[in-house]
Write a protein that holds these residues in place. Sequence first.
Motif, PDB file in Angstrom:
ATOM      1  N   ASP A  94     -14.252 -10.806   5.866  1.00 25.55           N
ATOM      2  CA  ASP A  94     -15.714 -10.702   5.938  1.00 25.55           C
ATOM      3  C   ASP A  94     -16.304 -11.803   6.814  1.00 25.55           C
ATOM      4  OD1 ASP A  94     -15.328 -12.873   4.331  1.00 25.55           O
ATOM      5  OD2 ASP A  94     -16.525 -12.142   2.651  1.00 25.55           O
ATOM      6  N   GLY A  95     -15.497 -12.452   7.610  1.00 22.83           N
ATOM      7  CA  GLY A  95     -15.971 -13.507   8.491  1.00 22.83           C
ATOM      8  C   GLY A  95     -15.547 -14.890   8.033  1.00 22.83           C
ATOM      9  N   THR A  96     -15.592 -15.119   6.712  1.00 27.01           N
ATOM     10  CA  THR A  96     -15.172 -16.422   6.182  1.00 27.01           C
ATOM     11  C   THR A  96     -13.930 -16.308   5.305  1.00 27.01           C
ATOM     12  OG1 THR A  96     -16.695 -16.172   4.325  1.00 27.01           O
ATOM     13  CG2 THR A  96     -17.503 -17.372   6.248  1.00 27.01           C
ATOM     14  N   ASN A  97     -13.865 -15.258   4.517  1.00 24.60           N
ATOM     15  CA  ASN A  97     -12.721 -15.050   3.621  1.00 24.60           C
ATOM     16  C   ASN A  97     -11.796 -13.988   4.193  1.00 24.60           C
ATOM     17  OD1 ASN A  97     -13.878 -16.837   1.808  1.00 24.60           O
ATOM     18  ND2 ASN A  97     -14.991 -15.218   0.752  1.00 24.60           N
ATOM     19  N   HIS A 154      -4.275  -0.187  12.714  1.00 28.99           N
ATOM     20  CA  HIS A 154      -5.537  -0.124  13.444  1.00 28.99           C
ATOM     21  C   HIS A 154      -6.502  -1.161  12.879  1.00 28.99           C
ATOM     22  CE1 HIS A 154      -4.392   3.759  15.217  1.00 28.99           C
ATOM     23  NE2 HIS A 154      -3.940   4.063  14.015  1.00 28.99           N
ATOM     24  N   LYS A 155      -7.146  -1.921  13.756  1.00 28.14           N
ATOM     25  CA  LYS A 155      -8.201  -2.842  13.342  1.00 28.14           C
ATOM     26  C   LYS A 155      -9.512  -2.078  13.412  1.00 28.14           C
ATOM     27  CE  LYS A 155     -10.498  -7.133  14.530  1.00 28.14           C
ATOM     28  NZ  LYS A 155     -10.630  -8.197  15.528  1.00 28.14           N
ATOM     29  N   VAL A 156     -10.231  -1.997  12.285  1.00 31.45           N
ATOM     30  CA  VAL A 156     -11.448  -1.188  12.218  1.00 31.45           C
ATOM     31  C   VAL A 156     -12.607  -2.015  11.683  1.00 31.45           C
ATOM     32  CG1 VAL A 156     -10.200   0.983  11.912  1.00 31.45           C
ATOM     33  CG2 VAL A 156     -10.890  -0.305   9.915  1.00 31.45           C
ATOM     34  N   ALA A 157     -13.808  -1.611  12.071  1.00 31.25           N
ATOM     35  CA  ALA A 157     -15.050  -2.199  11.566  1.00 31.25           C
ATOM     36  C   ALA A 157     -15.999  -1.049  11.242  1.00 31.25           C
ATOM     37  CB  ALA A 157     -15.660  -3.128  12.602  1.00 31.25           C
ATOM     38  N   GLU A 158     -17.032  -1.313  10.448  1.00 31.39           N
ATOM     39  CA  GLU A 158     -17.981  -0.268  10.075  1.00 31.39           C
ATOM     40  C   GLU A 158     -18.715   0.250  11.304  1.00 31.39           C
ATOM     41  OE1 GLU A 158     -20.530  -0.926   6.754  1.00 31.39           O
ATOM     42  OE2 GLU A 158     -19.047  -2.193   5.760  1.00 31.39           O
ATOM     43  N   GLY A 159     -18.875   1.573  11.390  1.00 28.25           N
ATOM     44  CA  GLY A 159     -19.564   2.202  12.504  1.00 28.25           C
ATOM     45  C   GLY A 159     -18.668   2.495  13.695  1.00 28.25           C
ATOM     46  N   GLU A 160     -17.432   2.066  13.651  1.00 28.68           N
ATOM     47  CA  GLU A 160     -16.499   2.254  14.756  1.00 28.68           C
ATOM     48  C   GLU A 160     -15.873   3.647  14.703  1.00 28.68           C
ATOM     49  OE1 GLU A 160     -12.329   0.217  15.326  1.00 28.68           O
ATOM     50  OE2 GLU A 160     -13.943  -1.183  15.764  1.00 28.68           O
ATOM     51  N   TYR A 189     -14.277  -6.674   8.961  1.00 27.45           N
ATOM     52  CA  TYR A 189     -13.288  -5.791   9.562  1.00 27.45           C
ATOM     53  C   TYR A 189     -12.069  -5.697   8.650  1.00 27.45           C
ATOM     54  CZ  TYR A 189     -10.638  -9.896  11.142  1.00 27.45           C
ATOM     55  OH  TYR A 189      -9.926 -11.059  11.202  1.00 27.45           O
ATOM     56  N   ALA A 190     -11.235  -4.705   8.932  1.00 26.74           N
ATOM     57  CA  ALA A 190     -10.018  -4.495   8.155  1.00 26.74           C
ATOM     58  C   ALA A 190      -8.926  -3.999   9.087  1.00 26.74           C
ATOM     59  CB  ALA A 190     -10.256  -3.489   7.035  1.00 26.74           C
ATOM     60  N   VAL A 191      -7.697  -4.197   8.671  1.00 23.92           N
ATOM     61  CA  VAL A 191      -6.539  -3.650   9.371  1.00 23.92           C
ATOM     62  C   VAL A 191      -5.926  -2.614   8.437  1.00 23.92           C
ATOM     63  CG1 VAL A 191      -4.295  -4.122  10.386  1.00 23.92           C
ATOM     64  CG2 VAL A 191      -6.149  -5.772  10.645  1.00 23.92           C
ATOM     65  N   ILE A 192      -5.853  -1.358   8.915  1.00 18.56           N
ATOM     66  CA  ILE A 192      -5.323  -0.270   8.094  1.00 18.56           C
ATOM     67  C   ILE A 192      -4.020   0.239   8.684  1.00 18.56           C
ATOM     68  CG2 ILE A 192      -7.587   0.431   7.237  1.00 18.56           C
ATOM     69  CD1 ILE A 192      -7.479   2.759   9.264  1.00 18.56           C
ATOM     70  N   GLU A 234     -14.827   8.272  11.961  1.00 22.59           N
ATOM     71  CA  GLU A 234     -15.894   7.273  12.066  1.00 22.59           C
ATOM     72  C   GLU A 234     -15.883   6.473  10.779  1.00 22.59           C
ATOM     73  OE1 GLU A 234     -20.700   6.812  12.745  1.00 22.59           O
ATOM     74  OE2 GLU A 234     -19.828   8.798  12.626  1.00 22.59           O
ATOM     75  N   ILE A 235     -15.699   5.169  10.881  1.00 24.38           N
ATOM     76  CA  ILE A 235     -15.590   4.306   9.716  1.00 24.38           C
ATOM     77  C   ILE A 235     -16.987   4.105   9.115  1.00 24.38           C
ATOM     78  CG2 ILE A 235     -14.821   2.062   8.841  1.00 24.38           C
ATOM     79  CD1 ILE A 235     -12.589   3.874  10.004  1.00 24.38           C
ATOM     80  N   THR A 236     -17.119   4.458   7.815  1.00 23.43           N
ATOM     81  CA  THR A 236     -18.425   4.353   7.160  1.00 23.43           C
ATOM     82  C   THR A 236     -18.512   3.190   6.188  1.00 23.43           C
ATOM     83  OG1 THR A 236     -17.709   5.931   5.464  1.00 23.43           O
ATOM     84  CG2 THR A 236     -18.888   6.818   7.377  1.00 23.43           C
ATOM     85  N   GLY A 237     -17.386   2.691   5.676  1.00 22.21           N
ATOM     86  CA  GLY A 237     -17.450   1.574   4.746  1.00 22.21           C
ATOM     87  C   GLY A 237     -16.110   0.916   4.524  1.00 22.21           C
ATOM     88  N   ILE A 238     -16.181  -0.380   4.208  1.00 18.91           N
ATOM     89  CA  ILE A 238     -14.985  -1.152   3.889  1.00 18.91           C
ATOM     90  C   ILE A 238     -15.247  -1.844   2.549  1.00 18.91           C
ATOM     91  CG2 ILE A 238     -13.501  -3.076   4.567  1.00 18.91           C
ATOM     92  CD1 ILE A 238     -14.276  -2.468   7.477  1.00 18.91           C
ATOM     93  N   GLN A 239     -14.362  -1.615   1.577  1.00 15.26           N
ATOM     94  CA  GLN A 239     -14.501  -2.237   0.260  1.00 15.26           C
ATOM     95  C   GLN A 239     -13.353  -3.190   0.031  1.00 15.26           C
ATOM     96  OE1 GLN A 239     -14.731   0.789  -2.700  1.00 15.26           O
ATOM     97  NE2 GLN A 239     -16.660   1.614  -1.935  1.00 15.26           N
ATOM     98  N   GLN A 240     -13.680  -4.353  -0.520  1.00 12.55           N
ATOM     99  CA  GLN A 240     -12.638  -5.338  -0.831  1.00 12.55           C
ATOM    100  C   GLN A 240     -12.168  -5.074  -2.213  1.00 12.55           C
ATOM    101  OE1 GLN A 240     -13.865  -9.331  -0.117  1.00 12.55           O
ATOM    102  NE2 GLN A 240     -14.404  -8.937   1.988  1.00 12.55           N
TER     103      GLN A 240
END
Length: 104
Positions: A44-47, A12-18, A2-5, A98-104
Amino acid sequence: MYAVIFCGGKQHKVAEGEKLSVELINDAQTGSEIELDKVLLVSDGTNIKVGAPYVAGAKVTAKVLGAHGGEKVKIVKFRRRKHHQKVTGHRQWFTDLEITGIQQ
């Protein structure tokens, strides 16, 4: 993942497919892909990467689903015993994404 944009003055807190609604993005055409580069946090869950103020190199891609008007808000100004009343209204426009991708 997830990401915060930061978009439209709000976070907004977003995740893929949201799917989410943000304030109107004028140059976004329905069906097009846009990149949101003002990413405040990526996890990404851990980092977890936190930006100061934005995470360098991170971006969120989203597909534009359309635009719609929000609920109408009535603004009433009333002065008692003065024979004065003023009623105005406001309708905020939103862009659906619609969120399609999150890149670090």
